[in-house]
Design a protein around this motif. Structure first.
Motif, short mmCIF file in Angstrom:
data_model
loop_
_atom_site.label_atom_id
_atom_site.label_comp_id
_atom_site.label_asym_id
_atom_site.label_seq_id
_atom_site.Cartn_x
_atom_site.Cartn_y
_atom_site.Cartn_z
N LEU A 1 25.78 -16.49 106.43
CA LEU A 1 24.87 -15.27 107.41
C LEU A 1 23.60 -15.84 107.59
O LEU A 1 22.72 -16.40 105.50
N GLU A 2 22.64 -16.23 108.09
CA GLU A 2 20.74 -16.79 107.83
C GLU A 2 20.45 -15.44 108.51
O GLU A 2 20.83 -14.58 109.57
N LEU B 1 15.03 -19.09 113.18
CA LEU B 1 16.09 -17.86 113.65
C LEU B 1 15.31 -17.37 114.57
O LEU B 1 14.11 -16.35 113.85
N VAL B 2 15.79 -17.58 115.88
CA VAL B 2 14.99 -16.74 117.02
C VAL B 2 15.78 -16.25 117.60
O VAL B 2 16.63 -17.22 117.38
N ARG B 3 16.20 -14.58 118.30
CA ARG B 3 17.62 -14.92 119.28
C ARG B 3 17.52 -15.52 120.53
O ARG B 3 15.89 -15.39 120.66
N ALA C 1 16.97 -9.99 112.23
CA ALA C 1 17.78 -10.97 113.48
C ALA C 1 18.46 -12.02 112.41
O ALA C 1 18.13 -12.01 111.24
N TRP C 2 20.42 -12.00 113.14
CA TRP C 2 20.71 -12.87 111.54
C TRP C 2 21.55 -13.47 112.73
O TRP C 2 21.94 -12.96 114.16
N GLU C 3 22.10 -14.43 112.70
CA GLU C 3 23.66 -14.97 112.98
C GLU C 3 24.65 -15.58 111.76
O GLU C 3 24.63 -15.63 111.08
N PHE C 4 25.75 -15.47 111.87
CA PHE C 4 26.91 -16.01 111.71
C PHE C 4 27.17 -17.33 112.21
O PHE C 4 27.92 -17.65 113.03
#
Ligand code: ATP
Ligand code: MG
Length: 418
Positions: free
Chosen positions: A161-162, A257-259, A268-271
């Motif tokens: 997870l970031e 990290l940007v979406r 904001a997050w990413e797996f």
């Protein structure tokens, strides 16, 4: 052409569909335990919704939308993502009148005109959730935990997870200025897209897929929004991180990290599965509901790609589900048994037991072979003798054992065994 599907689309054949269903069922089950309810919105919406909702400067709106005019000369677009439609439905159906939080989930096809490659399709499928009505960091943490729980439940190993905060209307202009100051002197070394992003939405440069732009960002030590957060955003981000620690969800902070969507504010997050790709991503969008014409309402959500999750599972050697096996195959030894076979087949099916028979005039031996191929557990043999005696021979293919069962006892006999 006639026998070729459009580029970037897939046929899901029996054998594969079962794995899809297992994913969908798992997601539904996780959503149930977190108390989220399913919503289904149209596959197409007015183009304007995505232009406004997703953001004019995003890749999606600039080059990936399937837009068409209908016979009434309306511009419509196949949905490229789920959030805009859910938010539109929230506003149109006045769900904001609900005194409780609106917690929704969805699963369905999305469409983007992208260059098809591994894990990247033009028609793909997303599962996602949206929570409308709360600014609380607890809700960000809940939505993240839901995603982490789902990916873990699937058996996806090594998911990371970031996390980042992309700020709000107060910190973003400060960041924008700092970006422009850092990059304007070297603007000619940015790709054409990023030169335009620098004018319109410099934050998006962090999302550029060109390594040269990323290198330039590092070279000039471009400021991240995290460097520019206002006190309220910094506090909110700290609270989200604290809550994740509390609930045992591990993460790393990635300030770059940007979406891909403009509507994100704050979290904001990413797996990510290292070496593969991003399997899911999300964030908070406090301005979106107002942007599409509803009352000022904060929101937070995430979406993941079903294809990506399946791809990672496959590459890790995990097959989520098998083709469903057949319980009963009725073999008809001669024509005199045909009507009895039809009646028993119907009775067995009505009892909820899967059953099938031959419709191609196969000989008895070939019918046994078919039963075997189909993975049947029991073969019921019906011939002249059985019809006369009011029985049926039931052969258990797992033990080879064969017994005669009275026809009126058949359903109860099978029910206790399958
Ligand atoms: P990417 O950077 O990979 O293009 P994105 O930022 O455009 O992703 P989102 O819009 O956040 O992706 O969508 C969420 C998830 O949906 C992604 O993490 C990915 O798993 C999946 N996804 C996005 N685009 C596609 C596609 N064209 N084909 C398959 N899955 C996709
Ligand atoms: Mg994309």
């Amino acid at each position: 052409m006639l026998t070729q599907r459009p580029r970037g689309t897939a046929d899901l054949l029996p054998g594969e569909v079962e794995s899809w269903r297992r994913l969908e069922d798992t997601f539904r089950e996780v959503c149930r335990t977190y108390h989220y309810q399913e919503i289904r919105t149209p596959i197409f919406e007015h183009t304007e919704l995505f232009a406004r909702g997703v953001g004019e400067t995003t890749d999606i709106v600039e080059k990936e939308m399937y837009t068409f005019e209908d016979h009434g000369e309306r511009s419509l677009t196949l949905r490229p993502e789920g959030t805009a439609g859910v938010v539109r439905a929230f506003v149109e159906n006045k769900l904001y009148g609900n005194p409780d939080l609106t917690k929704l989930f969805y699963i369905g096809p999305m469409f983007r005109y992208e260059k098809p490659q591994k894990g990247r399709w033009r028609q793909f499928h997303q599962y996602g959730v949206e929570v409308l009505g709360s600014e609380a960091p607890d809700v960000d943490a809940e939505v993240i935990a839901l995603g982490a729980t789902f990916l873990e439940r699937l058996g996806l190993g090594r998911v990371q997870l970031e996390m980042n905060s992309v700020g709000c209307a107060e910190c973003r202009p400060r960041h924008r200025e700092a970006m422009v100051a850092a990059l304007r002197p070297v603007a000619d070394r940015l790709c054409a897209d990023c030169q335009s992003r620098l004018e319109r939405n410099p934050l998006r440069i962090f999302d550029c897929k060109n390594e040269s732009c990323q290198a330039l960002l590092r070279e000039v030590n471009a400021p991240t929004v995290l460097d520019c957060l206002c006190d309220a955003c910094a506090e909110h981000f700290d609270a989200v991180k604290r809550l994740l620690q509390e609930t045992g969800v591990s993460y790393t902070v990635n300030p770059r990290l940007v979406r891909g969507l403009d509507y994100y504010t704050r979290t904001a997050w990413e797996f990510i599965v290292p070496g593969y790709s991003t399997v899911a991503g999300g964030g908070r969008y406090n301005g979106l509901v107002a942007e599409v014409g509803g009352p000022e309402t904060p929101g937070v959500g995430f979406a993941g790609g079903l294809e990506r999750a399946l791809l990672v599972l496959q590459e890790q050697g995990i097959h989520p589900a098998q083709k469903s096996a057949l319980a009963v195959y009725i073999a008809v030894a001669d024509d005199t048994a045909a009507t009895t076979a039809a009646r028993l087949l119907q009775q067995v099916r009505e009892a909820g037991i899967s059953a099938d028979r031959d419709y191609q005039n196969k000989g008895l031996k070939a019918q046994f072979k078919a039963a075997d191929r189909l993975g049947a557990r029991f073969v019921l043999v019906l011939g002249e003798n059985e019809v006369a005696a009011g029985t049926v021979s039931v052969k258990d293919l797992t033990t080879g054992e064969q017994v005669a069962v009275a026809q009126d006892q058949l359903v109860s006999y099978l029910s206790t065994r399958v």
